[in-house]
Design an enzyme around this catalytic site. Structure first.
Site, PDB file in Angstrom:
ATOM      1  N   TYR A  25       1.012  -0.920   0.199  1.00  0.00           N
ATOM      2  CA  TYR A  25      -0.701   0.089   0.429  1.00  0.00           C
ATOM      3  C   TYR A  25       1.100   1.427  -0.033  1.00  0.00           C
ATOM      4  O   TYR A  25       1.609   1.764   0.938  1.00  0.00           O
ATOM      5  CB  TYR A  25      -0.731   0.386   1.498  1.00  0.00           C
ATOM      6  N   GLU A  44      -0.461   3.334  10.074  1.00  0.00           N
ATOM      7  CA  GLU A  44      -0.419   3.893   9.682  1.00  0.00           C
ATOM      8  C   GLU A  44      -1.961   4.932   9.811  1.00  0.00           C
ATOM      9  O   GLU A  44      -3.180   4.762  11.107  1.00  0.00           O
ATOM     10  CB  GLU A  44      -2.170   2.330   9.372  1.00  0.00           C
TER      11      GLU A  44
HETATM   12  C1  LIG Z   1       7.839   0.506   9.755  1.00  0.00           C
HETATM   13  C2  LIG Z   1       6.878   1.500   8.524  1.00  0.00           C
HETATM   14  C3  LIG Z   1       6.304   0.703   7.712  1.00  0.00           C
HETATM   15  C4  LIG Z   1       5.338   1.425   7.070  1.00  0.00           C
HETATM   16  N1  LIG Z   1       3.930   1.261   5.730  1.00  0.00           N
HETATM   17  C5  LIG Z   1       4.114   2.177   5.371  1.00  0.00           C
HETATM   18  C6  LIG Z   1       3.054   1.252   4.303  1.00  0.00           C
HETATM   19  O1  LIG Z   1       3.184   0.922   4.250  1.00  0.00           O
HETATM   20  N2  LIG Z   1       2.645   2.079   3.379  1.00  0.00           N
HETATM   21  C7  LIG Z   1       1.779   3.818   3.458  1.00  0.00           C
HETATM   22  O2  LIG Z   1       2.014   4.651   2.681  1.00  0.00           O
HETATM   23  N3  LIG Z   1       2.793   3.985   3.810  1.00  0.00           N
HETATM   24  C8  LIG Z   1       3.952   3.322   5.351  1.00  0.00           C
HETATM   25  N4  LIG Z   1       4.174   4.100   6.765  1.00  0.00           N
HETATM   26  C9  LIG Z   1       4.847   5.317   7.278  1.00  0.00           C
HETATM   27  C10 LIG Z   1       3.310   5.768   8.166  1.00  0.00           C
HETATM   28  O3  LIG Z   1       2.172   5.637   8.159  1.00  0.00           O
HETATM   29  C11 LIG Z   1       4.023   7.044   8.181  1.00  0.00           C
HETATM   30  O4  LIG Z   1       5.384   7.274   9.044  1.00  0.00           O
HETATM   31  C12 LIG Z   1       2.742   7.668   9.415  1.00  0.00           C
HETATM   32  O5  LIG Z   1       1.844   8.596   8.624  1.00  0.00           O
HETATM   33  C13 LIG Z   1       3.670   8.689  10.352  1.00  0.00           C
HETATM   34  O6  LIG Z   1       4.403  10.040   9.018  1.00  0.00           O
HETATM   35  P1  LIG Z   1       5.557  10.335   8.855  1.00  0.00           P
HETATM   36  O7  LIG Z   1       7.099   9.632   9.209  1.00  0.00           O
HETATM   37  O8  LIG Z   1       6.473  11.629   8.044  1.00  0.00           O
HETATM   38  O9  LIG Z   1       5.570  11.367  10.259  1.00  0.00           O
HETATM   39  P2  LIG Z   1       5.220  13.393  10.377  1.00  0.00           P
HETATM   40  O10 LIG Z   1       4.078  13.413   9.696  1.00  0.00           O
HETATM   41  O11 LIG Z   1       5.869  14.036   9.628  1.00  0.00           O
HETATM   42  O12 LIG Z   1       5.419  13.207  11.639  1.00  0.00           O
HETATM   43  C14 LIG Z   1       5.688  13.207  12.850  1.00  0.00           C
HETATM   44  C15 LIG Z   1       5.253  14.022  14.147  1.00  0.00           C
HETATM   45  O13 LIG Z   1       4.563  14.937  13.950  1.00  0.00           O
HETATM   46  C16 LIG Z   1       3.756  14.712  14.507  1.00  0.00           C
HETATM   47  N5  LIG Z   1       2.662  15.286  13.421  1.00  0.00           N
HETATM   48  C17 LIG Z   1       1.853  15.916  12.081  1.00  0.00           C
HETATM   49  N6  LIG Z   1       1.063  16.308  11.793  1.00  0.00           N
HETATM   50  C18 LIG Z   1       0.494  16.603  13.522  1.00  0.00           C
HETATM   51  C19 LIG Z   1      -1.129  17.556  13.601  1.00  0.00           C
HETATM   52  N7  LIG Z   1      -1.309  18.089  12.688  1.00  0.00           N
HETATM   53  N8  LIG Z   1      -0.830  17.356  15.225  1.00  0.00           N
HETATM   54  C20 LIG Z   1      -0.513  17.209  15.608  1.00  0.00           C
HETATM   55  N9  LIG Z   1       0.707  16.010  15.894  1.00  0.00           N
HETATM   56  C21 LIG Z   1       0.793  15.917  14.799  1.00  0.00           C
HETATM   57  C22 LIG Z   1       3.358  12.881  14.207  1.00  0.00           C
HETATM   58  O14 LIG Z   1       2.341  12.509  15.403  1.00  0.00           O
HETATM   59  C23 LIG Z   1       4.636  12.917  14.505  1.00  0.00           C
HETATM   60  O15 LIG Z   1       4.570  12.387  15.907  1.00  0.00           O
HETATM   61  C24 LIG Z   1       5.634   3.398   7.584  1.00  0.00           C
HETATM   62  C25 LIG Z   1       5.877   4.193   8.488  1.00  0.00           C
HETATM   63  C26 LIG Z   1       6.975   2.509   9.253  1.00  0.00           C
HETATM   64  C27 LIG Z   1       7.366   3.199  10.376  1.00  0.00           C
END
Ligand SMILES: Cc1cc2nc3c(=O)[nH]c(=O)nc-3n(C[C@H](O)[C@H](O)[C@H](O)COP(=O)(O)OP(=O)(O)OC[C@H]3O[C@@H](n4cnc5c(N)ncnc54)[C@H](O)[C@@H]3O)c2cc1C
Length: 387
Positions: free
Chosen positions: A122, A363
């Protein structure tokens, strides 16, 4: 109100537990340590129907409910949360294709996915858009009866091993969610390249990689649903995905509690077993109480999704938030009960804890779950009944 499992659910639970004890638990520590993706075990899970649990029967799946799926996935996750979490992502992909693909594509792919002969990934997240997923920049431009896709996806579970990618890409000029469509992209298509495996804290039995899409050409029939509906489709997938991650968390917590219970009877200090120390008795009492609460919340959210409750999305977010936070705490407390041995790989607890920690991020992070919940609770004329 009925809280007992019915006969079918008990049969699925038993089958899943037997499979987990034989095919997952004995190998999970080695897969984790050596970062092995257990494709063979996943295919065996597929033979039991666990790769298409809520894919329709007419398309090769078991056609079960989300609640049934939660019962099955919890058993698998108690043995190996990481492998199970990948199986649940694969189930989400199978379901999305079952629900939204054009007939010939659905008929071709669903039986292969539901049986585990083909595996899915995904692809929503990008390097610049994680929580703000609707800010994605990957484009799909129509050229004749093809779409040409360009962009980069980040953190994609199963990438490099899976066969079918669901890729969310921008097809319209409108910014945000409205200009996004979803596509089925065979992973071997020319122009697709994968990054190195991420070196991670947990989820080590599944690869996480960047996916680079460079002028990737796909047939227009590989569009999922209607043009511009891709973000809605992606979020529909994630409602169930969040129940699944909550379920994997409940499974991890159950696995950790099982270990802690055994250890409290076996380990002697100060001339008696750990089970005689009241601080540890109280700890395990809290762990058990929180486990049951998390499981019930996940089952309630699954029921809400099964019954098309208008607030199902909110309940899914609540279940994911609660179960993943409680699970991490429970695994952490189990590790404390095992003392120094809990920190070693001789016991599964540290692995369960590392996998459970990932669940608070994937997710949709738990902060984003709180955004989803509070938005609903504070909207004008809020309809969410908290009871
Ligand atoms: C092992 C692993 C597997 C994954 N697998 C998939 C996959 O198969 N497919 C896929 O599409 N994605 C996948 N992901 C991605 C995952 O969904 C994202 O890492 C997650 O949604 C967070 O995005 P980011 O890492 O860019 O963090 P960011 O969005 O940069 O967030 C950083 C921090 O800021 C906080 N934050 C951001 N916006 C706000 C807000 N408006 N208010 C308060 N706090 C906020 C977040 O909660 C977090 O603590 C995976 C991630 C990991 C680690």
């Amino acid at each position: 109100m009925e809280f007992n499992l019915n006969e079918d659910q008990r049969a699925f639970q038993d089958a899943a537990r037997r499979f987990a004890e034989k095919e997952l638990f004995p190998f999970a520590s080695e897969w984790d340590a050596k970062k092995i993706f257990p494709r063979e075990a996943i295919t065996k899970a597929g033979e039991l129907g666990f790769c298409g649990v809520y894919t329709g029967e007419e398309n090769g799946g078991l056609g079960l409910s989300r609640l049934d799926a939660a019962i099955i996935f919890e058993e698998l996750a108690a043995a190996c949360p990481s492998t199970t979490a990948y199986i649940t992502i694969h189930n989400m992909v199978s379901w999305m294709i079952d629900q939204f693909a054009k007939d010939p594509v659905r008929q071709q792919l669903c039986p292969e996915l539901a049986s585990g002969r083909l595996l899915g990934s995904y692809c929503l997240t990008e390097p610049g858009s994680g929580s703000d997923a609707a800010g994605l920049k990957t484009t799909a431009i129509k050229k004749g009866n093809k779409y040409i896709i360009n962009g980069t996806k980040a953190f994609i579970s199963g990438a490099g091993e899976s066969d079918i990618l669901i890729v969310m890409a921008r097809t319209g000029d409108e910014p945000g969610a409205k200009g996004i469509s979803a596509f089925i992209v065979p992973a071997q298509t020319k122009g697709i390249n994968f990054g190195e495996k991420e070196k991670k804290l947990g989820w080590n039995t599944q690869p996480t990689r960047f996916v680079f899409l460079d002028c990737v050409e796909i047939d227009e029939d590989f569009l999922l649903g209607e043009l511009g509906e891709g973000f809605k489709i992606a979020l529909k997938g994630l409602d169930g995905g969040r129940i699944n991650i909550g379920t994997c968390s409940v499974g991890a917590a159950q696995g950790a509690i099982n270990q802690a219970q055994r250890y409290m009877h076996e380990r002697q200090q100060f001339g008696k077993s750990l089970s005689h120390f009241q601080s540890l008795q109280f700890k395990i009492a809290d762990m058990g109480t929180e486990l049951v609460a998390a499981r019930q919340m996940v089952h309630l959210a699954a029921f809400k999704l099964d019954s098309h409750d208008p607030n199902a999305t909110t309940y899914c977010a609540m279940a994911k938030r609660l179960a993943t936070d409680m699970s991490f705490n429970i695994c952490n407390e189990a590790l404390q009960i095992l003392g120094g041995y809990g920190c070693t790989q001789d016991f599964p607890v540290e692995r369960l804890m590392r996998d459970a920690r990932v669940h608070q991020v994937v997710e949709g992070t738990n902060e984003i779950m709180k955004l989803v919940i509070s938005r609903k609770m504070l909207e004008e004329g809020a309809t969410l009944q908290i009871r």
